[in-house]
Design a protein around this motif. Structure first.
Motif, PDB file in Angstrom:
ATOM      1  N   SER A  11       0.833  -1.202   0.000  1.00  0.00           N
ATOM      2  CA  SER A  11       0.000   0.000   0.000  1.00  0.00           C
ATOM      3  C   SER A  11       0.872   1.258   0.000  1.00  0.00           C
ATOM      4  CB  SER A  11      -0.907  -0.003   1.229  1.00  0.00           C
ATOM      5  OG  SER A  11      -1.273   1.317   1.558  1.00  0.00           O
ATOM      6  N   ARG A  12       0.673   2.080  -1.021  1.00  0.00           N
ATOM      7  CA  ARG A  12       1.415   3.345  -1.116  1.00  0.00           C
ATOM      8  C   ARG A  12       1.151   4.208   0.085  1.00  0.00           C
ATOM      9  NH1 ARG A  12      -1.059   3.712  -6.138  1.00  0.00           N
ATOM     10  NH2 ARG A  12      -2.432   5.292  -5.288  1.00  0.00           N
ATOM     11  N   ALA A  13      -0.138   4.231   0.492  1.00  0.00           N
ATOM     12  CA  ALA A  13      -0.532   5.109   1.582  1.00  0.00           C
ATOM     13  C   ALA A  13       0.170   4.685   2.870  1.00  0.00           C
ATOM     14  CB  ALA A  13      -2.043   5.085   1.757  1.00  0.00           C
ATOM     15  N   MET A  14       0.258   3.365   3.085  1.00  0.00           N
ATOM     16  CA  MET A  14       0.906   2.893   4.299  1.00  0.00           C
ATOM     17  C   MET A  14       2.380   3.264   4.290  1.00  0.00           C
ATOM     18  SD  MET A  14       0.395   1.732   7.206  1.00  0.00           S
ATOM     19  CE  MET A  14      -1.293   1.204   7.305  1.00  0.00           C
ATOM     20  N   ARG A  15       3.016   3.119   3.133  1.00  0.00           N
ATOM     21  CA  ARG A  15       4.429   3.488   3.048  1.00  0.00           C
ATOM     22  C   ARG A  15       4.593   4.978   3.322  1.00  0.00           C
ATOM     23  NH1 ARG A  15       4.149   0.489  -1.843  1.00  0.00           N
ATOM     24  NH2 ARG A  15       4.610   2.358  -3.066  1.00  0.00           N
ATOM     25  N   ALA A  16       3.714   5.776   2.729  1.00  0.00           N
ATOM     26  CA  ALA A  16       3.807   7.221   2.938  1.00  0.00           C
ATOM     27  C   ALA A  16       3.569   7.566   4.405  1.00  0.00           C
ATOM     28  CB  ALA A  16       2.796   7.942   2.054  1.00  0.00           C
ATOM     29  N   TYR A  17       2.676   6.815   5.038  1.00  0.00           N
ATOM     30  CA  TYR A  17       2.359   7.069   6.450  1.00  0.00           C
ATOM     31  C   TYR A  17       3.567   6.782   7.334  1.00  0.00           C
ATOM     32  CZ  TYR A  17      -0.044   6.626  10.969  1.00  0.00           C
ATOM     33  OH  TYR A  17      -0.433   6.762  12.267  1.00  0.00           O
ATOM     34  N   VAL A  18       4.208   5.630   7.086  1.00  0.00           N
ATOM     35  CA  VAL A  18       5.384   5.278   7.888  1.00  0.00           C
ATOM     36  C   VAL A  18       6.486   6.302   7.656  1.00  0.00           C
ATOM     37  CG1 VAL A  18       7.197   3.565   8.233  1.00  0.00           C
ATOM     38  CG2 VAL A  18       4.840   2.826   7.929  1.00  0.00           C
ATOM     39  N   ARG A  19       6.701   6.636   6.392  1.00  0.00           N
ATOM     40  CA  ARG A  19       7.737   7.613   6.060  1.00  0.00           C
ATOM     41  C   ARG A  19       7.466   8.944   6.759  1.00  0.00           C
ATOM     42  NH1 ARG A  19      11.372   8.774   1.915  1.00  0.00           N
ATOM     43  NH2 ARG A  19      10.988   6.869   0.745  1.00  0.00           N
ATOM     44  N   GLY A  20       6.207   9.384   6.653  1.00  0.00           N
ATOM     45  CA  GLY A  20       5.834  10.662   7.263  1.00  0.00           C
ATOM     46  C   GLY A  20       5.981  10.625   8.778  1.00  0.00           C
ATOM     47  N   SER A  21       5.679   9.468   9.374  1.00  0.00           N
ATOM     48  CA  SER A  21       5.767   9.364  10.827  1.00  0.00           C
ATOM     49  C   SER A  21       7.211   9.474  11.302  1.00  0.00           C
ATOM     50  CB  SER A  21       5.200   8.019  11.301  1.00  0.00           C
ATOM     51  OG  SER A  21       3.871   7.879  10.887  1.00  0.00           O
ATOM     52  N   LEU A  22       8.123   8.874  10.524  1.00  0.00           N
ATOM     53  CA  LEU A  22       9.512   8.821  10.971  1.00  0.00           C
ATOM     54  C   LEU A  22      10.251  10.118  10.688  1.00  0.00           C
ATOM     55  CD1 LEU A  22      10.485   5.216   9.849  1.00  0.00           C
ATOM     56  CD2 LEU A  22       9.920   6.004  12.147  1.00  0.00           C
ATOM     57  N   ARG A  23       9.822  10.804   9.639  1.00  0.00           N
ATOM     58  CA  ARG A  23      10.555  11.998   9.214  1.00  0.00           C
ATOM     59  C   ARG A  23      10.656  13.026  10.351  1.00  0.00           C
ATOM     60  NH1 ARG A  23      10.323  15.382   3.771  1.00  0.00           N
ATOM     61  NH2 ARG A  23      11.072  13.404   3.071  1.00  0.00           N
ATOM     62  N   GLY A  24      11.849  13.479  10.551  1.00  0.00           N
ATOM     63  CA  GLY A  24      12.047  14.497  11.580  1.00  0.00           C
ATOM     64  C   GLY A  24      12.256  13.928  12.966  1.00  0.00           C
ATOM     65  N   PHE A  25      11.936  12.663  13.156  1.00  0.00           N
ATOM     66  CA  PHE A  25      12.087  12.074  14.490  1.00  0.00           C
ATOM     67  C   PHE A  25      13.211  11.043  14.533  1.00  0.00           C
ATOM     68  CE2 PHE A  25       7.823  13.738  14.516  1.00  0.00           C
ATOM     69  CZ  PHE A  25       7.746  14.323  15.764  1.00  0.00           C
ATOM     70  N   VAL A  26      13.412  10.371  13.421  1.00  0.00           N
ATOM     71  CA  VAL A  26      14.486   9.391  13.370  1.00  0.00           C
ATOM     72  C   VAL A  26      15.396   9.801  12.224  1.00  0.00           C
ATOM     73  CG1 VAL A  26      15.065   6.973  12.999  1.00  0.00           C
ATOM     74  CG2 VAL A  26      12.956   7.575  14.206  1.00  0.00           C
ATOM     75  N   ASP A  27      16.688   9.844  12.519  1.00  0.00           N
ATOM     76  CA  ASP A  27      17.645  10.239  11.493  1.00  0.00           C
ATOM     77  C   ASP A  27      17.820   9.060  10.538  1.00  0.00           C
ATOM     78  OD1 ASP A  27      19.596  11.382  10.005  1.00  0.00           O
ATOM     79  OD2 ASP A  27      21.196  10.987  11.462  1.00  0.00           O
ATOM     80  N   CYS A  28      17.039   9.033   9.472  1.00  0.00           N
ATOM     81  CA  CYS A  28      17.119   7.868   8.594  1.00  0.00           C
ATOM     82  C   CYS A  28      16.784   8.217   7.151  1.00  0.00           C
ATOM     83  CB  CYS A  28      16.149   6.782   9.075  1.00  0.00           C
ATOM     84  SG  CYS A  28      14.433   7.293   9.066  1.00  0.00           S
ATOM     85  N   GLU A  29      17.268   7.336   6.274  1.00  0.00           N
ATOM     86  CA  GLU A  29      16.889   7.423   4.872  1.00  0.00           C
ATOM     87  C   GLU A  29      16.028   6.203   4.609  1.00  0.00           C
ATOM     88  OE1 GLU A  29      19.643   7.660   1.448  1.00  0.00           O
ATOM     89  OE2 GLU A  29      20.783   8.898   2.860  1.00  0.00           O
ATOM     90  N   ILE A  30      14.974   6.368   3.851  1.00  0.00           N
ATOM     91  CA  ILE A  30      14.033   5.261   3.721  1.00  0.00           C
ATOM     92  C   ILE A  30      13.910   4.790   2.278  1.00  0.00           C
ATOM     93  CG2 ILE A  30      11.644   4.550   4.088  1.00  0.00           C
ATOM     94  CD1 ILE A  30      11.496   6.651   6.305  1.00  0.00           C
ATOM     95  N   ASP A  31      14.074   3.503   2.066  1.00  0.00           N
ATOM     96  CA  ASP A  31      13.777   2.916   0.762  1.00  0.00           C
ATOM     97  C   ASP A  31      12.417   2.244   0.855  1.00  0.00           C
ATOM     98  OD1 ASP A  31      16.146   3.782  -0.132  1.00  0.00           O
ATOM     99  OD2 ASP A  31      17.144   1.825  -0.167  1.00  0.00           O
TER     100      ASP A  31
END
Lengths: 128, 727, 171
Positions: A11-31
Motif C-alpha cells: 500500500s502506497r498510503a501505508m508506506r507514505a504514512y510510515v515515512r511521514g511518521s519517521l521523518r524528523g524524528f528518526v535520522d534515517c533514509e528510507i527505501d
C-alpha cells in the motif's frame, strides 16, 4: 550516522504514512518496496539497519521475506518489524518464530513506530 | 511543515488507493459472482478480495476513518472465513459485498467533498442482516471440508521447512489440494533480479491453466547477487505431460513433494532443461549439461557484452520500479492550456515569417525561420497528442461501475440479466467517462426495467429466461461509440406516438406521416416515455430527454433503434476528446465564433434571393430538401432586418436526423481550438460549449451547435417534424 | 504596510461571523477594505475577497445573458465572466474611464471579474470607526450596505457585502 531503512508494503498510503511518521524524528533514509520481489531486489545491494514489512502481500508474503532475510549473509541480524492487522494469530506467531523482532499491529500511531524504530536502531548502533 | 505535507501526502495516497481498491474489488466480485453460478471461484481471486479489505482496514484504522474501518473489519472477517473454507459465497453474501462497495464509495465521497476525514456525516442506512442471520448463511462449504474423515495433515507429507513460511491461507490451500488428491511439486527456477517481475508473470501464465500456485519461496542459496532462485509450490491439476509442456524451455528443477497418479517414478528430482538459446543465465540449480552449455556461451566477447548489460541493469535499478504515476487532471488541463498558448505563439511566428518573405532583403532569413517554425509545429503537434493520450482512460472504469449497478438493479426487479461487456479497453478522455456514466446508467436502467420482459413472458415467446444487455464500446475515427443493446420487448411506436400527440408535440395527422425512425426518436422529447407508469427504478422524473441533453452537452449524439419483440439498441457517439477540436471560425455581427467542425456537414454561399418562406420561416432548398434557416445574428439577439445579404455564408449543421442552416456573415477559416469551460455564472446560456483563445488576446465563444438546433426547433414548433420534404 | 496594495492570495474567510464576512482585520484590530469608485461614490469591500486587480482586457460579448454580464475575458489562460458592477449595483451606464480596473473575486468556486471605474486605496479604520448599516430607504441594494466608514472629513465610503450581491445576481 544516518540509518538506512526499508519499508515493504503493497500500500502506497501505508508506506507514505510510515515515512511521514519517521521523518524528523528518526535520522534515517528510507527505501520503499511495494512487493516482496522489490525487497529482494533491494536487499542484496544495501545495508539496512531496520526492515519494516507487512505480511499479507501478493506472491511473496512477509513470512517468506523474513526467512529469506534471516538466511542472507548481509542481513541475518537486521531487526525486522512486522506491521499487520491482528487478522491471523497463526501468521503472527510464525513471523516471530521465523525471527521477526517486533510485531506492530495496525493501526499504530506515528509515535508508536518512531519509538520502535528508534529503539531498534539504538540497540544495533551500540553493538557495532 | 514538512511533517504536515507528508501527512497530507499519505492522506491523498490513502484516498487514491481506496478508490483503486473499490475499482478492483468490484471487478473481482463480478468475476466471482459469475464463477459462483457455475462452480468454484478462483481461490487466488478470493484471496485478492480478502487482501483488499485487509489493506483497507489497516489503512482506514490508521487514518482514523472509523466507519470505513468498521465496514472493512466485518468484510475482512467474512472473506477470511470464505478463503479459509469456513464459509461459501451465497447470493446473500455477494449482495452484501456489493452493497459494501457502494457504502465505501459513499464514505469516500463524503470525505472528498467535506474534507472531513472522520466522515462524521456518514450513516450506514442498510438494514443489517449479518450473514449469520440471513437465510442461506454460507455455512460449511461442500468443498474442502475440514472434518475428521477427510483431514490430511500436511505435516505428514510436506517438509517443515516449507510449511513454516506458509501463511494460514496458503496452508489452507495446500490442505485442500491434498484432500483433492492433487500432486504437489516444488519447482526451482532461476530468475534475474532485474526482470523478475516479467519473468514471474510469464511463469504464472504457464502454470495457472494447469494447476494452483500455492506460494513462492525465495531461496537465499544463490551465489550470484543478480540472480535469485525461487521455489514455486504447485498443486498440479492436470497431467505430468501438461506440466512438462508448460515449462518447456524454462529450465526448472522439479522435486516431487506429493506424487500424483501419473508422476513418473524418476521424477522425484527431474529437470526440465532450458534450451541453450534461452536467455537463462547459468544458475546453481542447473544440471551438468545446462551448466556446460552456459559456460560455453561465456566466451570473452559475450561476457564483455554481458558486463555492459549488467551495468545498464544497475542503472535501471536506481529508477523507480513502479511504471505509472497518478496525475491530477487539473495539472493536465494546465499543460493543455500551455499547449494552447504555444499554438497561439506558433500562429504569430507563422504570420511574421510570411510577412518577412514579402520583404526581398529578408528572404533568406524568412526561409530559415519558416523551416525552423515547421519543425516547431511538428513537435508541438506531437506534444499535444502526447498530452491528450495521457488524459485517456479505458472505459472499463465506467463499465465496472455499471456492471455493479446492473447486478443490483436486476436483483431489485427480480429479473436475471446477463450483462455482456465488450471493448472495455477502449480509451476515452477522463472527463467524458465521468460525464457519460449517468446517461448510460439511465439507458441500462430503462432496458432492465422496461426492455427486458419477466421470465414468464420471455418463456412464452421462446426467449431464454436470462435477459441479455450488451454494453459495447469501440472507436471509429475520432469518435467513440457506446452501444447499449437489450434483447427485450422493444419500443412500441404506437405508444410513443400517442404520448407525443398527448403532449402536444405534433398533430395526429403529422404523426401519421412519420417514419419508423422518426417515431422512435420522439422518446427523447420531455414527457414522452417508453412506459405509462414510472416505477421505483426508472422513475424519479428523469426521462430520456435528460439523457439526450446530457449527451449533447458533451457534443455527443444518441440514437435509438428498436424492433418490437426483438430488442432495443441505443448508440451514443462521442468525440474521443473534448479538449482540442477542429473548428470553423465564423463571424456574426462583427464577433468571432468557433463552430466545431464535426457538427457542420457543409458550407455554402447564399443570398436573399435563394431564400423561400414556409409558414413565416426562412428556408433554403438544398438538393431538393427544405432546410430551415437560422440567422445567427437574430438568434443571438441582434437581429438585422431585411433580406439575407448577398453572399452570406450558410453552414449546414446536423444533430441526429435534424438539419439546420446557420446563416453567418463570413467564414474566417479553420483552426484546432482548445476549448475552455465557461463559469457557472453563465449557466443561463446553453448555446456555448466554452471559449477559446485564438491569439488576439480576446476569447471567442465556441458555439454548441446541438443546443442551437434544439432551441431553434423548440421555439419553431412547426418544424418539430424532422427533415420536412420539399413541396 | 505602506500605501501599496497588497492582495493576499489565499486568505480564508470565516463565514460563520458576519463581521468577518465584510471586512478583514489586521494585527492592530483595524478593519481593512479595498476602496473603489462607481460613478461619483466610493465603495469598500473586504480586502480579502479580492484576489487580484487587473487592467480591463478585451471583452468577448456573450449573447443571451443578463444585461449586467459584460462578457468573458481571459485571465492567465482561464475564462472569467466579467460583470459590470455599475449595472449590478443599479447605476446608469456611462462612459468607460481610463482608470477602470477589474477586481477578481471568488464566488461559489468560480473566479469572477468585476469592472469598476477606479480603485482608490486600501482603507484601514479602527473597529470603532465603523458605522453599522444606517437605516436607508427600502431598496434592493440598500439591503447589502453593511456600514459606512469615514477615513477623513471629506471622504465617505459605503461598505457593501459584495459576495451576497453577486450570489443574488447569479441565482
Amino acid at each position: 550516522m544516518t540509518a538506512r531503512l526499508l519499508i515493504v508494503d503493497d500500500s502506497r498510503a501505508m508506506r507514505a504514512y510510515v515515512r511521514g511518521s519517521l521523518r524528523g524524528f528518526v535520522d534515517c533514509e528510507i527505501d520503499e518496496a511495494s512487493s516482496g520481489f522489490e525487497a529482494l531486489r533491494l536487499l542484496p545491494r544495501t545495508d539496512y539497519k531496520v526492515v519494516i514489512t507487512d505480511i499479507n502481500m501478493p506472491d511473496i508474503n512477509g513470512l517468506e521475506l523474513i526467512k529469506f532475510i534471516r538466511a542472507s549473509e548481509r542481513h541475518r541480524d537486521v531487526p525486522i518489524i512486522i506491521i499487520s492487522t491482528h487478522s491471523s494469530k497463526q501468521d503472527q506467531e510464525k513471523a516471530l518464530e521465523l525471527g521477526a523482532s517486533v510485531f506492530l499491529p495496525k493501526p499504530f500511531t506515528p509515535p508508536d513506530i518512531v519509538d520502535v524504530v528508534a529503539s531498534l536502531i539504538k540497540e544495533k548502533g551500540g553493538e557495532s | 511543515m514538512s511533517k504536515n505535507s507528508q501527512g497530507n501526502k499519505a492522506m491523498k495516497e490513502f484516498l487514491a488507493e481506496a478508490q483503486e481498491f473499490v475499482e478492483s474489488l468490484s471487478r473481482n466480485l463480478i468475476e466471482i459472482d459469475k464463477a459462483v453460478k457455475t462452480g468454484e471461484p478462483d481461490p487466488d481471486m478470493v484471496n485478492e478480495v480478502f487482501r483488499g479489505w485487509h489493506t483497507l482496514k489497516g489503512l482506514s484504522s490508521t487514518f482514523g476513518v472509523e466507519p470505513l474501518s468498521l465496514l472493512a473489519h466485518n468484510e475482512e472477517s467474512l472473506l477470511d472465513d470464505i478463503r479459509l473454507g469456513r464459509k461459501v459465497f451465497t447470493p446473500h453474501i455477494l449482495d452484501s459485498l456489493f452493497e459494501s462497495i457502494e457504502e465505501v464509495t459513499k464514505i469516500l465521497d463524503i470525505i472528498n467533498e467535506s474534507g472531513d476525514i472522520k466522515a462524521t456525516g456518514y450513516r450506514d442506512n442498510r438494514t443489517k442482516t449479518t450473514p449469520e442471520q440471513s437465510p442461506d448463511s454460507g455455512g460449511a462449504p461442500d468443498y474442502g471440508k475440514d472434518d475428521a474423515e477427510s483431514f490430511i495433515d500436511p505435516k505428514s507429507l510436506i517438509d517443515a521447512e516449507v510449511l513454516e513460511v506458509l501463511t494460514e491461507f496458503e496452508e489452507h490451500r495446500l490442505r485442500i489440494n491434498l484432500q483433492q488428491g492433487q500432486a504437489i511439486y516444488k519447482m526451482r527456477i532461476g530468475f534475474s533480479l532485474m526482470s523478475i517481475d516479467q519473468e514471474l508473470e510469464d511463469i504464472k501464465g504457464r502454470l495457472r491453466p494447469i494447476g494452483e500456485i500455492i506460494t513462492y519461496l525465495p531461496s537465499s542459496e544463490s551465489n550470484d547477487p543478480d540472480m535469485l532462485d525461487i521455489d514455486i509450490l504447485l498443486a498440479l491439476h492436470q497431467s505430468w505431460e501438461d506440466l512438462e509442456a508448460a515449462l518447456e524451455g524454462v529450465g526448472a528443477g522439479i522435486s516431487t513433494l506429493v506424487p500424483g497418479r501419473d508422476t513418473p517414478k524418476a521424477a522425484s528430482d527431474t529437470m526440465i532443461p532450458a534450451p541453450p538459446t534461452a536467455e537463462q543465465p547459468s544458475d546453481s540449480s542447473m544440471t551438468g549439461i545446462d551448466s556446460a552449455v552456459a559456460s560455453e556461451i561465456e566466451s570473452p566477447v559475450i561476457s564483455e557484452r554481458g558486463l555492459v548489460k549488467k551495468q545498464k541493469e544497475q542503472l535501471l535499478s536506481l529508477r523507480s520500479v513502479s511504471q505509472s504515476v497518478r496525475v491530477d487532471i487539473g495539472k493536465l488541463d494546465h499543460l493543455m492550456n500551455v499547449v494552447g498558448e504555444l499554438n497561439i505563439i506558433r500562429n504569430a511566428i507563422t504570420k511574421i515569417s510570411e510577412e518577412m518573405r514579402s520583404l526581398s532583403e529578408q528572404r533568406e532569413l524568412a526561409i530559415e525561420l519558416h523551416r525552423v517554425s515547421r519543425g516547431f509545429d511538428r513537435r508541438l503537434a506531437e506534444m499535444q497528442e502526447g498530452i491528450l493520450e495521457v488524459r485517456m482512460v479505458p472505459v472499463s472504469q465506467m463499465f465496472d461501475r455499471l456492471s455493479r449497478m446492473t447486478r443490483k438493479m436486476s436483483r431489485g426487479v427480480g429479473k436475471e440479466i446477463n450483462l455482456v461487456i465488450s471493448g472495455a479497453d477502449t480509451e476515452v478522455d477522463k472527463l467524458i467517462i465521468e460525464e457519460l456514466s449517468d446517461p448510460v446508467m439511465h439507458i441500462i436502467r430503462n432496458a432492465i426495467d422496461h426492455g427486458i420482459e419477466d421470465a414468464a413472458e420471455r418463456r412464452a415467446v421462446g426467449k431464454p429466461e436470462f435477459g441479455t444487455v450488451a454494453l459495447t464500446a469501440y472507436q471509429k475515427g475520432n469518435h467513440i461509440l457506446i452501444e447499449v443493446e437489450d434483447d427485450g420487448a422493444g419500443i412500441d411506436g404506437e405508444k410513443i406516438l400517442e404520448a407525443a400527440v398527448d403532449n402536444g408535440y405534433l398533430s395526429k395527422e403529422a404523426a401519421a406521416s412519420l417514419s419508423e425512425r422518426e417515431v422512435l426518436n420522439l422518446i427523447f422529447l420531455p414527457g414522452v416515455t417508453t412506459t405509462v407508469k414510472a416505477n421505483e427504478l426508472s422513475g424519479r422524473g428523469v426521462g430520456m430527454d435528460v439523457v439526450k441533453t446530457n449527451i449533447s452537452a458533451l457534443s455527443g449524439v444518441v440514437e435509438v433503434q428498436s424492433e418490437l419483440g426483438i430488442g432495443t439498441k441505443f448508440t451514443i457517439t462521442m468525440p474521443v476528446t473534448l479538449a482540442i477540436i477542429p473548428a470553423l471560425l465564423v463571424s456574426v455581427d462583427e464577433n468571432t465564433f468557433a463552430v466545431p467542425l464535426n457538427t457542420v456537414a457543409e458550407a455554402l454561399t447564399i443570398s436573399g434571393a435563394d431564400v423561400n418562406k414556409v409558414m413565416g420561416l426562412e428556408t433554403f432548398t438544398l438538393r431538393g430538401q427544405t432546410l430551415p434557416l437560422c440567422r445567427m445574428d437574430g438568434f443571438f439577439g441582434r437581429p438585422r432586418h431585411g433580406a439575407i445579404p448577398k453572399s452570406s455564408r450558410l453552414l449546414v449543421a446536423s444533430l441526429g436526423q435534424r438539419r439546420l442552416g446557420l446563416v453567418i456573415d463570413e467564414l474566417l477559416g479553420q483552426q484546432d481550438v482548445v476549448i475552455k469551460p465557461l463559469g457557472y455564472s453563465l449557466d443561463e446560456t446553453r448555446f456555448f460549449a466554452g471559449a477559446t483563445d485564438l491569439g488576439d488576446q480576446k476569447l471567442s465563444l465556441v458555439i454548441d451547435t446541438a443546443a442551437v438546433i434544439e432551441e431553434f426547433f423548440a421555439s419553431n414548433e412547426d418544424f418539430t417534424q424532422p427533415a420536412a420534404q420539399a413541396e | 504596510m505602506s500605501n501599496s496594495i497588497v492582495i493576499p492570495d489565499m486568505a480564508k474567510l470565516n463565514t460563520g461571523n458576519r463581521n468577518s464576512v465584510i471586512a478583514g482585520k489586521d494585527d492592530d484590530m483595524k478593519l481593512v477594505f479595498l476602496g473603489f469608485v462607481l460613478g461619483d461614490e466610493e465603495f469598500g469591500v473586504d480586502l480579502h475577497l479580492v484576489k487580484q486587480i487587473v487592467m480591463p482586457p478585451p471583452v468577448t460579448w456573450v449573447p443571451r445573458v443578463q444585461p449586467h454580464i459584460l462578457g468573458v475575458i481571459s485571465i492567465r489562460g482561464n475564462v472569467v465572466t466579467l460583470i459590470d458592477t455599475r449595472l449590478l449595483m443599479g447605476f446608469d451606464v456611462s462612459d468607460r474611464r481610463n482608470s477602470a480596473r477589474v477586481l477578481l473575486v471568488d464566488v461559489r468556486d468560480e473566479r469572477i471579474g468585476l469592472l469598476v471605474d477606479a480603485i482608490t486605496q486600501v482603507r484601514r479604520v479602527p473597529v470603532q470607526a465603523f458605522e453599522e448599516s444606517p437605516d436607508l430607504d427600502e431598496g434592493s441594494m440598500t439591503d447589502h450596505v453593511v456600514g459606512i466608514i469615514r477615513p477623513d472629513k471629506q471622504t465617505q465610503v459605503t461598505i457593501i457585502d459584495l459576495k451576497e450581491i453577486l450570489l443574488e445576481a447569479m441565482r
